[in-house]
Design an enzyme around this catalytic site. Structure first.
Site, PDB file in Angstrom:
ATOM      1  N   CYS A  69       5.135  21.472  25.300  1.00 30.10           N
ATOM      2  CA  CYS A  69       3.723  21.744  25.017  1.00 30.10           C
ATOM      3  C   CYS A  69       2.886  20.714  25.767  1.00 30.10           C
ATOM      4  O   CYS A  69       3.411  19.773  26.374  1.00 30.10           O
ATOM      5  CB  CYS A  69       3.460  21.658  23.516  1.00 30.10           C
ATOM      6  SG  CYS A  69       3.777  20.006  22.830  1.00 30.10           S
ATOM      7  N   GLU A 109       5.209  11.471  12.413  1.00 36.62           N
ATOM      8  CA  GLU A 109       3.822  11.952  12.391  1.00 36.62           C
ATOM      9  C   GLU A 109       3.199  11.751  11.017  1.00 36.62           C
ATOM     10  O   GLU A 109       2.027  11.363  10.897  1.00 36.62           O
ATOM     11  CB  GLU A 109       3.763  13.431  12.782  1.00 36.62           C
ATOM     12  CG  GLU A 109       2.336  13.952  12.866  1.00 36.62           C
ATOM     13  CD  GLU A 109       2.252  15.436  13.175  1.00 36.62           C
ATOM     14  OE1 GLU A 109       1.275  16.063  12.719  1.00 36.62           O
ATOM     15  OE2 GLU A 109       3.146  15.966  13.869  1.00 36.62           O
ATOM     16  N   CYS A 152      -0.264  23.021  15.188  1.00 39.22           N
ATOM     17  CA  CYS A 152      -0.767  23.104  16.556  1.00 39.22           C
ATOM     18  C   CYS A 152      -0.462  24.459  17.190  1.00 39.22           C
ATOM     19  O   CYS A 152       0.433  25.187  16.760  1.00 39.22           O
ATOM     20  CB  CYS A 152      -0.217  21.959  17.399  1.00 39.22           C
ATOM     21  SG  CYS A 152       1.410  22.222  18.092  1.00 39.22           S
ATOM     22  N   SER A 203      13.890  16.843  15.782  1.00 40.48           N
ATOM     23  CA  SER A 203      12.667  17.509  16.225  1.00 40.48           C
ATOM     24  C   SER A 203      12.233  18.508  15.161  1.00 40.48           C
ATOM     25  O   SER A 203      12.868  19.551  14.980  1.00 40.48           O
ATOM     26  CB  SER A 203      12.907  18.228  17.559  1.00 40.48           C
ATOM     27  OG  SER A 203      11.860  19.136  17.843  1.00 40.48           O
TER      28      SER A 203
END
Length: 318
Positions: free
Chosen positions: A22, A136, A205, A233
Site C-alpha cells: 500500500c 499501531e 484504511c 502482519s
C-alpha cells in the site's frame, strides 16, 4: 523408446487486485532507503519498518539495523520510526538525546492519532477498537496520558464497557482490522451508546478495505486461498480470516512459495492468491511460478478497484 511426459493438471489461479504494498508501506520503505543514501549506513529502525521479514532482510543488507527500543540506538546515527506509529514519548526521548530521527508513521495512522487527540481536547472518553499489543495500538494509546483510551477487541468487550458518561464518548480504530468484525463491534457499541461519536471518515484504511474486498470476490470460487504475508502482519492475518468466512474451502498464510506443503493440496482446480499490504510483488510472482512448475496454469485477475494513492516523503529524506 520415447517417454511421454505426464501432462500437468489444469489449474486456474485467481489473482486478487489490489494486493501487496500500500502507499503507507511503500513510503516507509522508501524512507529507510533514502535515509541510508543520505546518511550512510548504519541507519537504525525502531521496530520492523513493516511486518514482512523479506522486506526487513533486504533493508538490513542495505545497512538498516532493526531494534525494538530507542535505547538500543547510538545518538550519533539516525533512527527511523516504523510505519505503525510510536507513542509520543519516543520522539520526545529522541529529541532529548539530540538524535536525528525520521518518522515513517503511515499518514492514515497519523490521522487516527489526530482524531484521538481532538476527542481528548473536547473532553470525550475515547474507545480504541484494535488488537492489544499491536504496535499501531501501542502507538495510538501512547498519544495521550495513560488510562485515557479504553481498548475494545471484541463484541463481548463492547457489551462490558462502562463509560463515565455515555453521552461523551467517541471511538477510533486500528487501520488494519477486519471490516466485518469492526462493523459488528461498532454496531454493538452504537446500540448501547447512540450518541457515540464516529470518525469523520472510516479509520480502517483504503488498502485494508480493498484487499479484503478482492478476497471476498474470489474466495467462493477457490479450493484454497493463499495469503502471502507474515504472521505478525495484522492485515495479512485478517485476509486469511476473510477468505475463510467468504467461502474458500481452505485458506493459508504463507511467507513465500517455500512455505507451501504441496503434498497436502490434494485435488485442486482453482487457487486464489493475494498478498498483505507489506508483502512485495516478487513473492506473488514466485508463488505463481511455483504453481506453473506443477500445473497447467490459467491466470485470472479478480480486480475490485484501482489504487492511485501516493504519500509524500518527509522533507528530511525527500
Amino acid at each position: 523408446m520415447s517417454v511421454t511426459a505426464t501432462p500437468r493438471p489444469p489449474l486456474t489461479i485467481l489473482r486478487a487486485a489490489p494486493r501487496g504494498f500500500c502507499a503507507g508501506v511503500d513510503r516507509a520503505i522508501q524512507i529507510v532507503e533514502r535515509a541510508i543514501e543520505r546518511f550512510g549506513a548504519p541507519v537504525y529502525v525502531r521496530h520492523e519498518i513493516v511486518h514482512n521479514h523479506h522486506v526487513v532482510e533486504r533493508l538490513e543488507a542495505l545497512g538498516a539495523v532493526f531494534v525494538e527500543e530507542l535505547d538500543e540506538c547510538p545518538t550519533d546515527r539516525p533512527v527511523v520510526f516504523s510505519a505503525h506509529g510510536v507513542p509520543k514519548t519516543v520522539p520526545a526521548e529522541a529529541e532529548r538525546r539530540e538524535m536525528i530521527y525520521v518518522d515513517a508513521t503511515c499518514p492514515l495512522v497519523s490521522k487516527v492519532h489526530v482524531e484521538a487527540q481532538r476527542h481528548f481536547a473536547n473532553g470525550d472518553e475515547i474507545i480504541l477498537i484494535g488488537h492489544a499489543g499491536h504496535p499501531e495500538v501501542v502507538g495510538t494509546m501512547g498519544q495521550l496520558p495513560d488510562g485515557v483510551i479504553s481498548l475494545i477487541e471484541t463484541v463481548a468487550d463492547a457489551g462490558r464497557f462502562e463509560p463515565k458518561d455515555p453521552a461523551r464518548i467517541a471511538f477510533v480504530t486500528q487501520t488494519t482490522l477486519s471490516v466485518d468484525d469492526t462493523s459488528a463491534i461498532v454496531e454493538a457499541l452504537q446500540a448501547r451508546f447512540p450518541q457515540m461519536k464516529a470518525p469523520h471518515k472510516e479509520d480502517i484504511c483504503y488498502a485494508t478495505t480493498n484487499r479484503q474486498a478482492a478476497v471476498k470476490a474470489m474466495a467462493p470460487r477457490s479450493d484454497i486461498v493463499f495469503v502471502i504475508g507474515s504472521p505478525n502482519s495484522s492485515n495479512s492475518v485478517r485476509l486469511v480470516e476473510v477468505a475463510q468466512r467468504a467461502g474458500a474451502r481452505r485458506a493459508a498464510l504463507v511467507s513465500c512459495a517455500r512455505d507451501v506443503d504441496w503434498n497436502t493440496l490434494g485435488s485442486i482446480r482453482t487457487v486464489g492468491i493475494t498478498a498483505g499490504a507489506s508483502a512485495p510483488e516478487d513473492l506473488v510472482e514466485g508463488l505463481i511460478e511455483a504453481f506453473r512448475e506443477r500445473f497447467d496454469v490459467q491466470l485470472e485477475d479478480i480486480r475490485v478497484t484501482d489504487e492511485d494513492v501516493v504519500f509524500k516523503l518527509p522533507r528530511i529524506v525527500a
